[in-house]
Scaffold this motif. Structure first.
Motif, PDB file in Angstrom:
ATOM      1  N   GLU A 106      48.585  70.317  25.455  1.00  0.00           N
ATOM      2  CA  GLU A 106      49.543  70.372  26.550  1.00  0.00           C
ATOM      3  C   GLU A 106      49.473  71.706  27.279  1.00  0.00           C
ATOM      4  N   ALA A 110      48.465  72.082  31.114  1.00  0.00           N
ATOM      5  CA  ALA A 110      49.469  72.701  31.980  1.00  0.00           C
ATOM      6  C   ALA A 110      48.887  73.855  32.775  1.00  0.00           C
ATOM      7  N   SER A 223      51.068  65.582  31.176  1.00  0.00           N
ATOM      8  CA  SER A 223      50.840  66.998  31.468  1.00  0.00           C
ATOM      9  C   SER A 223      50.336  67.191  32.891  1.00  0.00           C
ATOM     10  N   LYS A 226      53.288  66.783  35.285  1.00  0.00           N
ATOM     11  CA  LYS A 226      54.134  67.981  35.283  1.00  0.00           C
ATOM     12  C   LYS A 226      53.524  69.073  36.161  1.00  0.00           C
ATOM     13  N   ARG A 227      52.206  69.239  36.048  1.00  0.00           N
ATOM     14  CA  ARG A 227      51.548  70.283  36.841  1.00  0.00           C
ATOM     15  C   ARG A 227      51.550  69.910  38.327  1.00  0.00           C
ATOM     16  N   ARG A 230      54.938  70.737  39.659  1.00  0.00           N
ATOM     17  CA  ARG A 230      55.114  72.192  39.756  1.00  0.00           C
ATOM     18  C   ARG A 230      54.398  72.751  40.987  1.00  0.00           C
TER      19      ARG A 230
END
Length: 255
Positions: A106, A110, A223, A226-227, A230
């Motif tokens: 992860e 990330a 993952s 999520k990136r 972001r």
């Protein structure tokens, strides 16, 4: 074809004009040698580095088409190498490491890795993963185009609300602001944006990022999502176009 043996920097290379270049970074010389031979047999040029600091300087100066990093290395480990490389480059990166704990995977994803393979590993699997990433990262050499042609419309610009994606140039903007994505991130977002509102499972998204029949742990998509969020929130703190449907997957909202 030319070959340069190990120098003080720990670099060696085999290159030929027109070949895709793979950089290998690992402090295990046996792995560097065997992987380099295997990749050259598949038609790739290789550069090898046994030191993270030397690799960083070389990769910044002369970026390869893809890089494979070990995590545990002296002077600069693979995590730090990827972190610093991502400050100026989005070249595809695969982590190859003896660490197989979920938090390591992860953390690597990330930071912007495209894939993660734990040792001991299959060389055939690594080569297949490399081919899958490169096949979608850039136009293929002529001799590979007949094997895996791009689908119709694959290079057309995708405009969904404030999102604009240009697959041919690997460019993404949100509200006119550029968003830099890795190959895998781009392909996952593309799969979602093509059909707004349609729920895509983790397996479907990984199939989009890895068009070949290759096993990829489906938790890796979480993952990558999520990136993606972001990165878009860095240009728009209110970004919420990628929606999670628990137990089902993800969808893109262009509203």
């Amino acid at each position: 074809m030319t070959e340069t043996t190990d120098s003080v920097t720990g670099e060696a290379s085999v290159s030929d004009e027109g070949q895709r270049t793979i950089a290998l970074v690992d402090d295990d010389r046996n792995i560097l040698t065997t992987l380099s031979i295997a990749l050259q047999a598949e038609g790739y040029a290789t550069r090898v580095y046994s030191d993270g600091e030397a690799a960083l300087a070389a990769l910044r100066k002369n970026p390869p088409d893809l890089a494979v990093f070990d995590i545990k290395m002296p002077r600069m480990d693979g995590m730090e190498l990827l972190k610093r490389l991502r400050e100026s480059s989005d070249i595809p990166v695969i982590f190859l490491t003896s660490k197989d704990q979920e938090q390591d995977e992860e953390a690597g994803l990330a930071m912007g890795a495209d894939d993660y393979i734990a040792k001991p590993f299959s060389q055939r699997l690594l080569v297949a993963r490399i081919r899958a990433i490169l096949r979608r990262a850039a136009p293929l050499p002529h001799d590979e185009q007949d094997v895996a042609p791009m689908p119709d419309g694959a290079h057309e610009t995708i405009a969904r609300g404030r999102l604009v994606m240009d697959p041919a140039r690997h460019q993404v903007t949100w509200d006119g602001k550029p968003v830099s994505l890795t190959v895998t991130e781009f392909l996952i977002l593309e799969a979602l944006a093509i059909r707004p509102g349609v729920i895509k499972s983790r397996n479907q998204l990984m199939d989009a990022a890895y068009p070949d029949d290759i096993f990829v742990d489906d938790r890796t998509v979480d993952s990558h999502i999520k990136r993606l969020r972001r990165k878009f929130r860095a240009v728009d703190p209110g970004f919420g176009a990628i929606e999670t449907l628990y137990g089902a997957g993800y969808s893109f909202s262009d509203g």
